[in-house]
Scaffold this motif. Structure first.
Motif, PDB file in Angstrom:
ATOM      1  N   VAL A  91       0.576  -1.463  -0.014  1.00  0.00           N
ATOM      2  CA  VAL A  91       0.263   0.174  -0.269  1.00  0.00           C
ATOM      3  C   VAL A  91       0.906   1.237  -0.225  1.00  0.00           C
ATOM      4  CG1 VAL A  91      -2.132  -0.922   1.001  1.00  0.00           C
ATOM      5  CG2 VAL A  91      -0.724  -0.422   2.299  1.00  0.00           C
ATOM      6  N   PHE A  93       1.182   6.036  -2.144  1.00  0.00           N
ATOM      7  CA  PHE A  93       0.112   6.785  -2.568  1.00  0.00           C
ATOM      8  C   PHE A  93       0.571   7.430  -4.000  1.00  0.00           C
ATOM      9  CE2 PHE A  93       0.103   7.960   1.613  1.00  0.00           C
ATOM     10  CZ  PHE A  93      -1.385   6.922   1.868  1.00  0.00           C
ATOM     11  N   VAL A  96      -0.715   7.212  -8.762  1.00  0.00           N
ATOM     12  CA  VAL A  96      -2.524   7.813  -8.213  1.00  0.00           C
ATOM     13  C   VAL A  96      -2.263   9.275  -9.924  1.00  0.00           C
ATOM     14  CG1 VAL A  96      -1.722   9.660  -7.122  1.00  0.00           C
ATOM     15  CG2 VAL A  96      -3.762   9.071  -7.003  1.00  0.00           C
ATOM     16  N   THR A 100      -8.459  10.180  -7.907  1.00  0.00           N
ATOM     17  CA  THR A 100      -8.446   9.123  -7.742  1.00  0.00           C
ATOM     18  C   THR A 100      -7.899   9.061  -6.403  1.00  0.00           C
ATOM     19  OG1 THR A 100      -6.485   7.788  -8.293  1.00  0.00           O
ATOM     20  CG2 THR A 100      -8.285   7.864  -9.472  1.00  0.00           C
ATOM     21  N   ALA A 101      -7.087   9.576  -5.705  1.00  0.00           N
ATOM     22  CA  ALA A 101      -6.822   9.548  -3.540  1.00  0.00           C
ATOM     23  C   ALA A 101      -7.481   9.002  -2.973  1.00  0.00           C
ATOM     24  CB  ALA A 101      -5.803  10.556  -3.873  1.00  0.00           C
ATOM     25  N   LEU A 104      -7.004   4.956  -3.064  1.00  0.00           N
ATOM     26  CA  LEU A 104      -6.132   5.015  -2.055  1.00  0.00           C
ATOM     27  C   LEU A 104      -5.745   5.537  -0.248  1.00  0.00           C
ATOM     28  CD1 LEU A 104      -3.328   5.397  -4.540  1.00  0.00           C
ATOM     29  CD2 LEU A 104      -3.999   3.570  -4.481  1.00  0.00           C
ATOM     30  N   LEU A 107      -7.790   2.071   1.318  1.00  0.00           N
ATOM     31  CA  LEU A 107      -6.532   1.353   1.423  1.00  0.00           C
ATOM     32  C   LEU A 107      -5.816   1.200   2.831  1.00  0.00           C
ATOM     33  CD1 LEU A 107      -5.793   0.330  -2.173  1.00  0.00           C
ATOM     34  CD2 LEU A 107      -7.310  -0.726  -0.707  1.00  0.00           C
ATOM     35  N   ALA A 153      -0.862  -2.180  -4.794  1.00  0.00           N
ATOM     36  CA  ALA A 153      -2.454  -2.332  -5.047  1.00  0.00           C
ATOM     37  C   ALA A 153      -2.544  -0.379  -5.702  1.00  0.00           C
ATOM     38  CB  ALA A 153      -2.973  -1.896  -3.822  1.00  0.00           C
ATOM     39  N   ALA A 154      -1.496   0.081  -5.269  1.00  0.00           N
ATOM     40  CA  ALA A 154      -1.395   1.506  -6.011  1.00  0.00           C
ATOM     41  C   ALA A 154      -1.460   1.266  -7.977  1.00  0.00           C
ATOM     42  CB  ALA A 154      -0.327   2.256  -6.130  1.00  0.00           C
ATOM     43  N   TYR A 157      -4.677  -0.559  -8.891  1.00  0.00           N
ATOM     44  CA  TYR A 157      -5.385   0.037  -9.669  1.00  0.00           C
ATOM     45  C   TYR A 157      -4.986   1.375 -10.624  1.00  0.00           C
ATOM     46  CZ  TYR A 157      -8.751   3.916  -8.106  1.00  0.00           C
ATOM     47  OH  TYR A 157      -9.498   4.626  -7.892  1.00  0.00           O
ATOM     48  N   LEU A 165      -9.192  -2.635  -7.555  1.00  0.00           N
ATOM     49  CA  LEU A 165      -8.666  -2.757  -6.271  1.00  0.00           C
ATOM     50  C   LEU A 165      -9.765  -3.787  -5.692  1.00  0.00           C
ATOM     51  CD1 LEU A 165     -11.159   0.482  -6.247  1.00  0.00           C
ATOM     52  CD2 LEU A 165      -8.097  -0.251  -5.205  1.00  0.00           C
ATOM     53  N   THR A 210      -7.098  -6.514   0.562  1.00  0.00           N
ATOM     54  CA  THR A 210      -6.427  -6.291  -0.110  1.00  0.00           C
ATOM     55  C   THR A 210      -6.763  -6.160  -2.023  1.00  0.00           C
ATOM     56  OG1 THR A 210      -4.264  -5.135  -0.130  1.00  0.00           O
ATOM     57  CG2 THR A 210      -4.570  -7.280   0.523  1.00  0.00           C
TER      58      THR A 210
END
Length: 562
Positions: A91, A93, A96, A100-101, A104, A107, A153-154, A157, A165, A210
């Motif tokens: 996880v 930031f 991005v 769409t922040a 994140l 999460l 994850a970022a 996405y 996600l 996650t």
């Protein structure tokens, strides 16, 4: 004349070699001499009777947001840490897309327990790509060196949109190629690694698992190929290690040709599983693979109090009715209203949280001045209540009301299944492991283990009463050169000529972790648990003093490692 000379200290140099008395010379941010005859310095520190170590290297933090607003990166910088690695557990930031922040943040809030309001106000998101994020970190003042990793994850996405996600949604070949290109670019720009989470414990604030939970071999191997092309970076993974899981991760690491860093934690539903994973790491190392296990130094303790994120009464309607009150008003109301205390204890809701607390109280303790992090189960809230012939919920409430409503309870959530720290001793006392899991910056009002570098020295080398201790020289090596080298940081972690002048001068006899407290210093007035230290006479980052007598000097010599 040298820039700085540290005279006559007891040097534990980070290599594991026996301690010795020696002078250390520092010039231009580098150690230039250790031992022998060293000439005068423009500044000299009398370190006789004090311990001199390399600065501590913490490879498992979550300062991804905090690093953009807090130059002091507390609490880690209070505990001799001079290098921190963040972006763990998949996880973070970046990358991005504009707008769409919030996903994140959702999460990070759910998985790492950092309030969304804090992140929404504190993190400006004035970047899109991961290299852009690195540039922001590079420009941001900081007290220590930091390194960043690319979160799985970022990547998902960014490449897959909303589908990314959902961990069950599989990427197309084109989307895997996009993730790989982004990862390769990020590593070439200076990211220290790629991180992923494959544990069911990690859920977003909205309850979804996650995004990387069940990523299949096709996706993992596409990312591994990107790492191989980049020729750099560590793979960090937090996994439940079900059947076949280690084989998948090992194959991906081999395909990438990169080191693999694995979290080792004793979980209550499978208390011996960590040993199976540790043995697989050993076997991989014997076969020439660069695998390590990250281990903690004490029970993972979930903190409960009147001001923490959770406590035994968090879901009780009578407690929720007090949520609009300040902490002091809430404390006063409970203290002067015996009927309210009776309702809280006796009229407990029939729900999962209540059942969880019932099961937890036999492993929950009062975090008072006598607590040493290796408590006897006879001292638990449940055991004490049984001896007193009172309801354990009543004792839990009374305990939290102590110290003017500031007393905390600690639930030994993981790494304490057998009721002592022998499992942790076994984890630490293994050459395939390094120190990790302090989680600085995460779980801000639930867990506070970023004090681990101080604790590992005091408890394991000096204070342990319920079992064998561990030599100080070994512990310092685990927290310095071993941790640094596991991430390819070969310029630090040792007190030797040519290495970075990251140095701690410690009054070891006085060294201790201070009591936990709840402070309200996050963006948007957010609260967090803080645990400071006593005994750090001096901390130097690249030869610049950042801490003197346990207080920050105001100097901010840290840089982004890239």
């Amino acid at each position: 004349m040298h820039q700085l000379v540290i005279r006559g200290g007891t040097v534990v140099d980070g290599s594991g070699a026996p301690r010795r008395e020696a002078d250390i010379a520092i010039d231009g941010g580098t150690i230039t001499a250790v031992g022998g005859t060293i000439g005068p310095g423009r500044r000299e520190i009398d370190a006789r009777g004090l311990l001199v170590t390399p600065g501590f290297v913490d490879i498992h933090t979550h300062y991804d947001g905090q690093a953009t607003w807090d130059p002091y990166l507390t609490p880690s910088s209070c505990h001799g840490v001079t290098t921190a690695v963040m972006g763990n557990c998949g996880v973070g930031f970046a990358p991005v897309r504009p707008g769409t922040a919030p996903a994140l943040i959702n999460l990070m809030e759910g998985i790492e327990d950092i309030p969304g309001t804090v992140l929404a106000e504190g993190v400006k998101f004035d970047w899109q790509s991961f290299p852009d994020y690195l540039d922001v970190l590079d420009r941001t003042p900081k007290v220590m060196d930091i390194g960043a990793q690319v979160p799985h994850a970022a990547l998902r996405y960014f490449a897959m949109g909303e589908r990314g996600l959902d961990h069950a949604s599989q990427p197309t070949d084109a989307e895997i190629a996009t993730m790989g290109e982004l990862l390769e670019q990020s590593l070439q720009a200076g990211a220290l690694g790629f991180t992923t989470s494959r544990t069911i414990k990690h859920r977003a604030r909205d309850g979804r698992s996650t995004p990387s939970l069940s990523a299949r071999e096709r996706e993992l191997f596409g990312l591994a190929a990107a790492m191989k092309r980049a020729g750099r970076g560590v793979i960090e993974v937090n996994s439940d290690f079900g059947e076949g899981e280690f084989d998948i991760l090992q194959a991906a690491a081999v395909a990438a040709g990169r080191p693999l860093s694995i979290l080792l934690v004793q979980v209550s539903n499978a208390p011996d599983l960590w040993r199976d994973t540790r043995d697989r790491i050993r076997a991989a190392r014997a076969a020439g693979l660069d695998f390590t296990g990250q281990v903690g130094s004490r029970p993972i303790g979930v903190m409960w109090g009147l001001e923490t994120s959770l406590n035994p009464f968090s879901t009780h309607p009578a407690w929720i009715a007090l949520s609009n009150l300040s902490p002091r008003e809430r404390y006063d109301r409970i203290m002067r209203d015996p009927d309210l205390r009776r309702v809280l204890v006796q009229d407990r809701p029939d729900e999962d949280h209540t059942r969880m607390i019932d099961a937890a109280l036999p492993r929950t303790y009062s975090l008072d001045s006598s607590y040493d992090y290796e408590p006897n189960t006879n001292d638990s809230i449940a055991a004490r209540a049984a001896r007193m012939n009172v309801d354990p919920w009543s004792l839990a409430l009374d305990t939290m009301l102590a110290d003017d409503g500031k007393r905390l309870l600690t639930h030994t959530f993981e790494n304490y299944y057998w009721g002592d720290l022998e499992v942790i001793r076994e984890m630490i006392d293994d050459d395939c492991t390094v120190m990790g899991l302090g989680d600085g910056g995460a779980h801000v009002c639930t867990i506070c283990d970023a004090s681990a570098p101080t604790f590992v020295l005091t408890h394991w080398a000096r204070d342990r009463k319920r079992g064998e201790r561990i030599p100080l020289e070994y512990l310092v090596r685990k927290q310095t050169s071993a941790s640094a080298h596991s991430y390819g940081l070969l310029d630090r972690g040792l007190l030797k000529p040519g290495y970075r002048a990251d140095v701690n001068v410690i009054d070891f006899d006085r060294l201790k972790v201070m009591p936990h407290e709840v402070v309200y210093d996050l963006p948007a007035g957010g609260k967090r648990l803080m645990q400071r230290a006593q005994g750090y006479r001096h901390t130097f980052v690249a030869g610049v003093e950042t801490v003197c007598n346990d207080e920050h000097t105001g100097a901010l010599p840290g840089r982004l490692i890239r």
